[in-house]
Scaffold this active site. Structure first.
Site, short mmCIF file in Angstrom:
data_model
loop_
_atom_site.label_atom_id
_atom_site.label_comp_id
_atom_site.label_asym_id
_atom_site.label_seq_id
_atom_site.Cartn_x
_atom_site.Cartn_y
_atom_site.Cartn_z
N GLY A 49 -50.13 34.20 -54.64
CA GLY A 49 -50.77 33.91 -53.25
C GLY A 49 -49.88 33.69 -52.16
O GLY A 49 -50.16 33.49 -51.32
N CYS A 50 -48.62 34.01 -52.56
CA CYS A 50 -47.58 34.38 -51.44
C CYS A 50 -47.65 35.94 -51.25
O CYS A 50 -47.44 36.62 -52.05
CB CYS A 50 -46.15 33.89 -52.04
SG CYS A 50 -46.31 32.15 -52.19
N THR A 51 -47.68 36.08 -49.88
CA THR A 51 -47.53 37.60 -49.40
C THR A 51 -45.99 38.06 -49.68
O THR A 51 -46.00 39.02 -50.30
CB THR A 51 -47.89 37.62 -47.93
OG1 THR A 51 -49.06 36.92 -47.53
CG2 THR A 51 -47.69 38.98 -47.44
N SER A 52 -44.91 37.23 -49.31
CA SER A 52 -43.71 37.58 -49.77
C SER A 52 -43.46 37.24 -51.28
O SER A 52 -44.24 36.52 -51.85
CB SER A 52 -42.79 36.80 -49.32
OG SER A 52 -43.13 36.93 -47.62
#
Length: 138
Positions: free
Chosen positions: A46-49
């Site tokens: 769920g984290c872009t990074s």
């Protein structure tokens, strides 16, 4: 710095760029994250990074959980520092009771972070809650 000190600091700083610099500086102070822990199993969904998060029991007080985390993005490292301030060293019960959304609001992050960063922040929080629930059940 703890969460209360961060809140007080942010109250006196109107400029969001300066707040970003403070978050980035906090991220630079994160403890070293073990290279061996940078695995897919420890990556936060769920984290872009890229964000890696691990949980360990405190050696001196096994009721308390210690979290280590890292990212490949500077501002995300600052958000990690904020999350660790709220949760690392707490018991699973304390973690479940901590209202990080209120802290997020008080710091003004809901107005100044992109939706992707906001979603990633709460993905980290959700993962910490999952790990705390697992530790509580063990």
């Amino acid at each position: 710095m703890d969460l209360n000190e961060l809140k007080e600091t942010f109250e006196f700083i109107e400029d969001w760029e300066e707040r970003y610099r403070i978050l980035i500086d906090l991220g630079r102070q994160l403890p070293e994250f073990p290279e061996a822990e940078r695995t897919e199993a420890n990556r936060v969904e769920g984290c872009t990074s890229n964000v890696w998060l691990v949980c360990r029991r405190d050696e001196t007080d096994p009721q308390r959980l210690i979290f280590l985390a890292d990212s490949d993005a500077f501002i995300v490292k600052g958000l990690i520092a904020l999350v660790l301030m709220a949760y690392s060293g707490a018991t699973p019960e304390e973690i479940q009771r901590t209202d990080i959304r209120e802290v997020f609001r008080q710091l003004g992050l809901e107005r100044n972070l992109s939706p992707n960063r906001r979603d990633g922040f709460f993905a980290m929080v959700d993962r910490i809650h999952e790990l705390a629930a697992e530790a509580q059940a063990a």
